[in-house]
Write an enzyme that holds these catalytic residues in place. Structure first.
Site, PDB file in Angstrom:
ATOM      1  N   GLU A 121       0.817  -1.217   0.000  1.00  0.00           N
ATOM      2  CA  GLU A 121       0.000   0.000   0.000  1.00  0.00           C
ATOM      3  C   GLU A 121       0.853   1.270   0.000  1.00  0.00           C
ATOM      4  O   GLU A 121       0.377   2.347   0.330  1.00  0.00           O
ATOM      5  CB  GLU A 121      -0.983   0.007   1.181  1.00  0.00           C
ATOM      6  N   ASP A 212      -1.454  -2.500  -9.348  1.00  0.00           N
ATOM      7  CA  ASP A 212      -2.139  -3.773  -9.132  1.00  0.00           C
ATOM      8  C   ASP A 212      -2.285  -4.584 -10.414  1.00  0.00           C
ATOM      9  O   ASP A 212      -2.824  -4.095 -11.416  1.00  0.00           O
ATOM     10  CB  ASP A 212      -3.528  -3.529  -8.549  1.00  0.00           C
TER      11      ASP A 212
END
Length: 652
Positions: A121, A212
């Site tokens: 993250e 991602d």
């Protein structure tokens, strides 16, 4: 010519459903790598998380053979992180080093000696430098937002830099945010044009995309766009054959060029996280502020100074997450010298269940259940005994009670309620229940994301507008207290179940969040409080004792108020969807076969029972999730003078 590093991050949370893993594999991970194999001049830096690798190893081992082959051909650079995908800044240094070691060992088995870290993250904290260097890491990847937050301009962010902490130095690559919104959502030509626009004669200039892998087939609409319409093949073909684009891996770049200089990055993550991590009211203001800047055409000029919250704010925003996290820290200290127990502990550090943004996260019961399962299994290797301590660091002591079968944790300062009842045998926390709360996106239609304008291509999930369906809005309610077991209510006798479950009733007592006095005895605790019920004095005393199969609690309630006294038990019933119900009984069973299993609630006399599902509204990549977080069972008794009863909870 401009250098271009292309990377992806593939991850599935620990505890995710097998069919979700299978679908993500078939829609993204497998076709992506098989397509890459067809373009030998294409190079990709890739990070696979440990939970996903464990699933692949067990279910699709041929994929690991493909990765080994691509590594051998020089097409793949493996970037590591903590094996079970923890936010490194949120776990102890000793665990960071062990987590990274585990994934480096796995990468070595694929034929690659990993030197770089994908920061989970992108949560950066300066003191991570020392842990990363001690783990043999030479470079780390974060967002350009981190650098802009340190005062660098966008034009200065096409090179890696060094950063230092305590005399340890590491290289840091900035991810280009514009590329994150172009790839793969806009036509390939848009990306190529952007890369060409960066050429200025500086041969060390580099644009980095790393994001991602699920954007390539799992996110809504992307499978047809990326594979069906051939976006990925065209992309690989164009960027690998364009003479004005030099494809590099991170390690290749660092072999050819030196980082540009020294920077000091503040605590940060990507821009969207600074919205999500704010408390709901502040997050709404943050979105309004960003939209106002955009309307005035000022956002791009001043966005470097627009900062919201940091990732650890989630522990303030969601007390349930904070408690789970602090229990993890407690267990980490207890099992550090026990390798078998520690593996469970490391699994309990998987980040997804501790926070919430565009994905379900903390709102997904099966993810929290997996964290608790591993925490309890790790804890079970050592005996903690009973103690009084501030477990969750909120400034108020918890009472921790252990016997051979259970851990029970009371918060005397918060209604004298039971906030953890964990079964060693089942490895479940019966009170793993999330309160219903207002989120800023329940009112704000747009998220505060920079985005990339244009109608061509496919929408990013950050761009999808969502309206709350009427059938959900009718059932939407927000709690003004955290959910626990043995919460003490005083309710008007005319209150209906409908009013109670939708939080449209008035609490007549001050016991739900009030402080209780307490005294301990062997295997148990007595809690008592003198307060007010319907304007009259009231006293509640409850004596709790753990048993081999659950607990016993004896209640004494005194008040002259003509009210109903209710004892609420919030249980983590997740796999059976319940409906509101009202009945009278002295015994009932709860059966949640894929969750907490079977339990019995027994009384020494009949009582009215109110039952209803606790449902929260959260956003996800697919739209709205109206999720059952647990079931509330409230046992109701008329109060007139003195009331005494015994309640028993039994694990079946």
């Amino acid at each position: 010519m401009v250098n271009f590093i292309f990377g992806i991050h593939n991850h599935q949370p620990l505890g995710n459903f097998g069919w979700v893993m299978e679908s993500a594999y078939e829609h993204s991970y497998r076709p992506f790598m098989e397509t890459l194999e067809d373009y030998p001049n294409m190079k990709v830096a890739v990070h696979y998380s440990g939970p996903l690798l464990e699933w692949i190893n067990e279910n699709r081992p041929e994929h690991l053979d493909l990765l080994r082959s691509l590594v051998k051909k020089g097409q793949l650079e493996i970037v590591v992180a903590g094996f079970y995908e923890p936010v490194l800044a949120a776990i102890p240094k000793e665990d960071r080093i062990e987590q990274i070691k585990l994934l480096k060992d796995f990468a070595r088995g694929l034929g690659y000696e990993a030197r770089g870290v994908w920061l989970t993250e992108r949560v950066w904290q300066p003191e991570l430098v020392k842990s990363l260097r001690e783990s043999g890491i030479e470079y780390v990847i974060v967002d350009d937002y981190h650098f802009m937050s340190a005062g660098l301009s966008k034009e200065e962010l096409f090179w890696p830099y060094y950063t230092e902490d305590g005399g340890e130095v590491i290289a840091v690559f900035p991810i280009d945010e514009k590329l994150r919104y172009l790839i793969p959502f806009r036509p390939v030509e848009k990306t190529v044009e952007y890369l060409h626009s960066l050429e200025d004669g500086d041969e060390s200039k580099v644009a980095v995309f790393h994001d991602d892998g699920e954007k390539f087939g799992v996110w809504p609409g992307t499978y047809e766009w990326v594979y069906g319409k051939g976006w990925l093949k065209e992309f690989f073909d164009r960027v690998s054959s364009d003479e004005r684009i030099s494809l590099l891996l991170y390690s290749e770049y660092l072999e050819r060029f030196k980082p540009k200089g020294l920077v000091y990055l503040p605590i940060a993550s990507y821009f969207e996280m600074s919205e999500w991590s704010l408390p709901a009211k502040q997050a709404k203001l943050f979105v309004e502020f960003v939209e106002k800047l955009k309307e005035q055409g000022q956002f791009e000029r001043y966005r470097v100074f627009v900062r919201g919250g940091i990732w650890k704010n989630f522990f303030f925003k969601y007390p349930e997450s904070n408690y789970m996290h602090k229990r993890m820290l407690m267990v980490s200290k207890l099992v550090r010298d026990n390798p078998e127990a520690r593996r469970f502990l490391l699994r309990a550090q998987c980040n997804d269940a501790y926070w919430h943004g565009i994905f379900g996260g903390v709102y997904l019961p099966h993810l929290r259940r997996t964290i608790w399962e591993n925490l309890i299994r790790a804890n079970s290797f050592v005996s903690t005994g009973s103690f009084v301590r501030d477990v969750d660091f909120d400034g108020r002591d918890e009472v921790f009670i252990e016997n051979s079968g259970f851990y029970a944790v009371f918060k005397p300062a918060y209604g004298g309620a039971l906030f953890e009842l964990s079964s060693k045998k089942k490895a479940v926390n019966y009170n793993d229940v999330l309160a219903r709360r207002w989120e800023h996106y329940h009112e704000v239609p747009e998220a505060a994301t920079p985005g990339e304008e244009g109608d061509e291509g496919v929408a990013s999930i950050h761009e999808l507008g969502k309206k709350i369906p009427d059938e959900i809005r009718r059932e939407l309610a927000y709690d003004d207290y955290l959910r626990a077991i043995l919460q003490d209510h005083f309710i008007d006798v005319k209150t209906s179940l409908g009013e109670y479950r939708l939080a449209k009733y008035r609490e007549l007592g001050d016991f739900i969040t009030g402080a209780y006095d307490y005294s301990l005895f062997e295997g148990g605790i007595t809690l008592e409080r003198n307060g007010i019920a319907a304007g009259k004095p009231a006293r509640v005393e409850k004596s709790f004792r753990l048993t081999e199969d659950g607990f016993l609690v004896d209640y004494t309630v005194r008040s002259d108020a003509e009210v109903l006294f209710g004892v609420e038990l919030n249980l983590a019933v997740h796999s059976v969807m319940e409906e509101p119900a009202e009945f009278e009984t002295e015994r009932f069973e709860v059966n949640d076969p894929y969750g907490i299993g079977r339990v019995a609630i027994e009384l020494d006399g009949k009582a009215k029972v109110w039952k209803y599902p606790i449902k929260t509204l959260s956003q996800s990549e697919a739209g709205w999730d109206f999720i059952q977080q647990g079931v509330s069972y409230t046992l109701l008794f008329p109060v007139s003078g003195e009331l005494r009863f015994r309640l028993r909870f039994r694990e079946l």
